[in-house]
Design an enzyme around this catalytic site. Sequence first.
Site, PDB file in Angstrom:
ATOM      1  N   GLU A   1      11.196   1.400   9.355  1.00 15.60           N
ATOM      2  CA  GLU A   1      12.192   2.412   8.954  1.00 15.60           C
ATOM      3  C   GLU A   1      11.532   3.763   9.182  1.00 15.60           C
ATOM      4  O   GLU A   1      10.620   4.135   8.437  1.00 15.60           O
ATOM      5  CB  GLU A   1      12.565   2.233   7.474  1.00 15.60           C
TER       6      GLU A   1
ATOM      7  N   CYS B   1      14.675  10.962   4.998  1.00 17.14           N
ATOM      8  CA  CYS B   1      14.884  10.510   6.372  1.00 17.14           C
ATOM      9  C   CYS B   1      16.324  10.708   6.794  1.00 17.14           C
ATOM     10  O   CYS B   1      16.595  11.041   7.942  1.00 17.14           O
ATOM     11  CB  CYS B   1      14.474   9.048   6.517  1.00 17.14           C
TER      12      CYS B   1
ATOM     13  N   LYS C   1       0.853  -1.191   0.000  1.00 14.17           N
ATOM     14  CA  LYS C   1       0.000   0.000   0.000  1.00 14.17           C
ATOM     15  C   LYS C   1       0.890   1.243   0.000  1.00 14.17           C
ATOM     16  O   LYS C   1       1.600   1.517   0.967  1.00 14.17           O
ATOM     17  CB  LYS C   1      -0.883   0.028   1.247  1.00 14.17           C
TER      18      LYS C   1
ATOM     19  N   GLY D   1       8.057   5.083   7.202  1.00 15.32           N
ATOM     20  CA  GLY D   1       7.240   6.269   7.409  1.00 15.32           C
ATOM     21  C   GLY D   1       7.645   6.951   8.704  1.00 15.32           C
ATOM     22  O   GLY D   1       8.774   6.788   9.181  1.00 15.32           O
ATOM     23  N   SER D   2       6.709   7.669   9.295  1.00 18.42           N
ATOM     24  CA  SER D   2       7.046   8.462  10.474  1.00 18.42           C
ATOM     25  C   SER D   2       7.099   7.588  11.738  1.00 18.42           C
ATOM     26  O   SER D   2       6.482   6.514  11.797  1.00 18.42           O
ATOM     27  CB  SER D   2       6.011   9.566  10.656  1.00 18.42           C
ATOM     28  N   THR D   3       7.778   8.092  12.740  1.00 20.14           N
ATOM     29  CA  THR D   3       7.885   7.372  14.014  1.00 20.14           C
ATOM     30  C   THR D   3       6.500   7.231  14.646  1.00 20.14           C
ATOM     31  O   THR D   3       6.165   6.167  15.189  1.00 20.14           O
ATOM     32  CB  THR D   3       8.866   8.116  14.945  1.00 20.14           C
ATOM     33  N   ALA D   4       5.687   8.278  14.555  1.00 23.65           N
ATOM     34  CA  ALA D   4       4.350   8.214  15.169  1.00 23.65           C
ATOM     35  C   ALA D   4       3.527   7.086  14.543  1.00 23.65           C
ATOM     36  O   ALA D   4       2.897   6.289  15.265  1.00 23.65           O
ATOM     37  CB  ALA D   4       3.642   9.557  14.993  1.00 23.65           C
ATOM     38  N   THR D   5       3.528   6.987  13.221  1.00 26.54           N
ATOM     39  CA  THR D   5       2.760   5.912  12.571  1.00 26.54           C
ATOM     40  C   THR D   5       3.404   4.557  12.839  1.00 26.54           C
ATOM     41  O   THR D   5       2.709   3.557  13.033  1.00 26.54           O
ATOM     42  CB  THR D   5       2.643   6.162  11.050  1.00 26.54           C
TER      43      THR D   5
ATOM     44  N   GLU E   1      12.332  16.923  13.459  1.00 25.51           N
ATOM     45  CA  GLU E   1      12.674  16.600  12.074  1.00 25.51           C
ATOM     46  C   GLU E   1      11.869  17.550  11.171  1.00 25.51           C
ATOM     47  O   GLU E   1      10.653  17.376  11.032  1.00 25.51           O
ATOM     48  CB  GLU E   1      12.264  15.145  11.793  1.00 25.51           C
TER      49      GLU E   1
HETATM   50  P1  NAD Z   1       3.484   8.500   7.495  1.00 26.23           P
HETATM   51  O1  NAD Z   1       3.861   7.740   8.704  1.00 26.23           O
HETATM   52  O2  NAD Z   1       2.527   9.611   7.623  1.00 26.23           O
HETATM   53  O3  NAD Z   1       2.870   7.534   6.386  1.00 26.23           O
HETATM   54  C1  NAD Z   1       3.585   6.408   5.912  1.00 26.23           C
HETATM   55  C2  NAD Z   1       2.606   5.387   5.376  1.00 26.23           C
HETATM   56  O4  NAD Z   1       1.841   4.870   6.466  1.00 26.23           O
HETATM   57  C3  NAD Z   1       1.590   5.911   4.362  1.00 26.23           C
HETATM   58  O5  NAD Z   1       1.418   4.932   3.352  1.00 26.23           O
HETATM   59  C4  NAD Z   1       0.317   6.053   5.198  1.00 26.23           C
HETATM   60  O6  NAD Z   1      -0.862   5.984   4.443  1.00 26.23           O
HETATM   61  C5  NAD Z   1       0.445   4.857   6.125  1.00 26.23           C
HETATM   62  N1  NAD Z   1      -0.320   4.954   7.378  1.00 26.23           N
HETATM   63  C6  NAD Z   1      -0.723   6.069   8.031  1.00 26.23           C
HETATM   64  N2  NAD Z   1      -1.350   5.746   9.184  1.00 26.23           N
HETATM   65  C7  NAD Z   1      -1.335   4.385   9.264  1.00 26.23           C
HETATM   66  C8  NAD Z   1      -1.783   3.444  10.229  1.00 26.23           C
HETATM   67  N3  NAD Z   1      -2.385   3.833  11.372  1.00 26.23           N
HETATM   68  N4  NAD Z   1      -1.569   2.139   9.996  1.00 26.23           N
HETATM   69  C9  NAD Z   1      -0.935   1.712   8.868  1.00 26.23           C
HETATM   70  N5  NAD Z   1      -0.487   2.559   7.915  1.00 26.23           N
HETATM   71  C10 NAD Z   1      -0.675   3.885   8.115  1.00 26.23           C
HETATM   72  O7  NAD Z   1       4.880   8.996   6.887  1.00 26.23           O
HETATM   73  P2  NAD Z   1       5.140   9.934   5.627  1.00 26.23           P
HETATM   74  O8  NAD Z   1       4.779  11.329   6.043  1.00 26.23           O
HETATM   75  O9  NAD Z   1       4.516   9.314   4.420  1.00 26.23           O
HETATM   76  O10 NAD Z   1       6.717   9.807   5.459  1.00 26.23           O
HETATM   77  C11 NAD Z   1       7.624  10.690   6.058  1.00 26.23           C
HETATM   78  C12 NAD Z   1       8.313  10.028   7.235  1.00 26.23           C
HETATM   79  O11 NAD Z   1       8.927   8.822   6.808  1.00 26.23           O
HETATM   80  C13 NAD Z   1       9.424  10.874   7.810  1.00 26.23           C
HETATM   81  O12 NAD Z   1       9.381  10.845   9.223  1.00 26.23           O
HETATM   82  C14 NAD Z   1      10.691  10.181   7.337  1.00 26.23           C
HETATM   83  O13 NAD Z   1      11.826  10.413   8.127  1.00 26.23           O
HETATM   84  C15 NAD Z   1      10.257   8.767   7.301  1.00 26.23           C
HETATM   85  N6  NAD Z   1      11.087   7.974   6.402  1.00 26.23           N
HETATM   86  C16 NAD Z   1      11.944   7.055   6.926  1.00 26.23           C
HETATM   87  C17 NAD Z   1      12.783   6.340   6.100  1.00 26.23           C
HETATM   88  C18 NAD Z   1      13.744   5.329   6.667  1.00 26.23           C
HETATM   89  O14 NAD Z   1      14.257   4.523   5.916  1.00 26.23           O
HETATM   90  N7  NAD Z   1      14.017   5.342   7.956  1.00 26.23           N
HETATM   91  C19 NAD Z   1      12.733   6.523   4.730  1.00 26.23           C
HETATM   92  C20 NAD Z   1      11.836   7.454   4.219  1.00 26.23           C
HETATM   93  C21 NAD Z   1      11.002   8.167   5.071  1.00 26.23           C
END
Ligand code: NAD
Length: 485
Positions: free
Chosen positions: A257, A291, A184, A235-239, A389
């Site tokens: 990640e 990231c 997804k 994605g983000s740490t919160a998610t 960040e």
């Molecule tokens: P995000 O956490 O908002 O979303 C990431 C994904 O999670 C999206 O596909 C979203 O639809 C999905 N999602 C949202 N809520 C969910 C839930 N409750 N359950 C399951 N899936 C859910 O992150 P973003 O804003 O898309 O990405 C930016 C973040 O990603 C930044 O913090 C960045 O540092 C991090 N990031 C980390 C790496 C790494 O390798 N460590 C690489 C790229 C980005």
Amino acid sequence: MSTSAEQTINPADLFTGSYKMLINGKLVDADNSFEVFNPATGNVIATPPSASQEQVHQAIAAAKAAQSGWAALSFEERCVYITAYADVLEENKEELITILTTEQGKPRHTMATGEVDAAIYWVREVAQRTLEEEIIEDTDEHVVKVVHTPLGVVGAITPWNFPILLGLWKIAPCLITGNTMVMKPSPYTPLGTLRFGEMAQKVLPPGVLNIVSGGNEQGVWLTEHPDISKISFTGSTATGKKVMASSASNLKRVTLELGGNDPAILLPDTDFEPLIPTLFAAAFGNSGQWCIAIKRLYVHSSIYDKFLQAFVDYAATKVVGDGMDPNTDLGPIQNTMQYEKLLSMFADVKKNGYKVPLGGEIDESIVGNFVPVTIVDNPPIDSRIVQEEPFGPILPLLRWDNLEDVIASINDTEFGLAASVWGPDRAAAIDVANQIEAGTVWVNEIHIHGIDIPFGGHKQSGMGVENGREGLQEFTNTKTLMFAK
Ligand code: NAD
């Protein structure tokens, strides 16, 4: 890089056709759809399907049904399929690059081309990898072996900053180790992923890879489903925390990640002039939406003033604009949510009166999510711009004197993704690198990745790794097999 294929693609044509999901080898629509915007213009470019819960469950069922047959193939047989996939991606890469720039914003001629090329290289190379069994003991009495078996169905959830690369980073190791997948993508950047799903349909058996699009709830439906054995999430740490909590229902394996607040430290007497383009690209590439972007740049006081001036002079030459324009160095911020976060960060810098030798004002009257390259001169360590960040083209430079103090300050964060150390004395720089709490620390180089190099975050920057043998193993169960002789 300009090619004839690039010139024959009319971007408008890519977005008039409909985008379909891939479920059980079929390209399918949904009853509902959602809008995808071009961040450089604010225009809606496509309305892809928003999967129903039933469709997400169908995709999981298809992946489950396909998994045992796929796992029964040898690594060599799966390599043939995945290599064929790399070939199809290669044939269609100009289209993927244009889609990437149009939905994500990054410049077509540099970052978008680099991302798609790297992704295809990854698929081709990972297809060659295997996990050999290990003989732990072989005595007169018995044999002990460790083998790695597939986990089953993997749910993959990706972000909007590198949607093609991070998606294919998950698909290749997942499939080569005998798992099947439901992916997804981010609701902000689903189009490239849907398109590479269509390409997969031409070469992979039905059900092995499924792509469903929509908002966040489709991600939740994956994390809570009992037939999914692992979630591979970027994605983000919160998610990431929500993903982990939801995955606990059936003890899914998770690879997370997550976010970072990466420091770079320039040691005394660093010959910084030749490093400026590299440091600029490492901080501001992809408009800081990275990231592992440098997000805090600590410069020793003996070189601070000269460095600041040289860095600002270089940064001032960079052009922010539409990524389809070959003169653009930095594209727009990918989405309005992130743009608004940056508005708040810029307002905080202004309210507190921090020194801003370059940029600092976002012109909200401009069409598109454009943010100027901004450098903040030595704000307090506890300021938001140092602690959070920002995920945008704004960088604090921080003056330091005492090595022990600066290392303590660098480590005083919940993040631990990556870092870099720069200095003339390699041994001294490596000594500093050894004291930094992060998953990757580069010394006198930065942002080197490789198929065989594990990558992952410490602390709240993640859990587990991608790439390398460890990354492959995370898509498997460790199974110990013993037999008496
Ligand atoms: P995000 O956490 O908002 O979303 C990431 C994904 O999670 C999206 O596909 C979203 O639809 C999905 N999602 C949202 N809520 C969910 C839930 N409750 N359950 C399951 N899936 C859910 O992150 P973003 O804003 O898309 O990405 C930016 C973040 O990603 C930044 O913090 C960045 O540092 C991090 N990031 C980390 C790496 C790494 O390798 N460590 C690489 C790229 C980005």
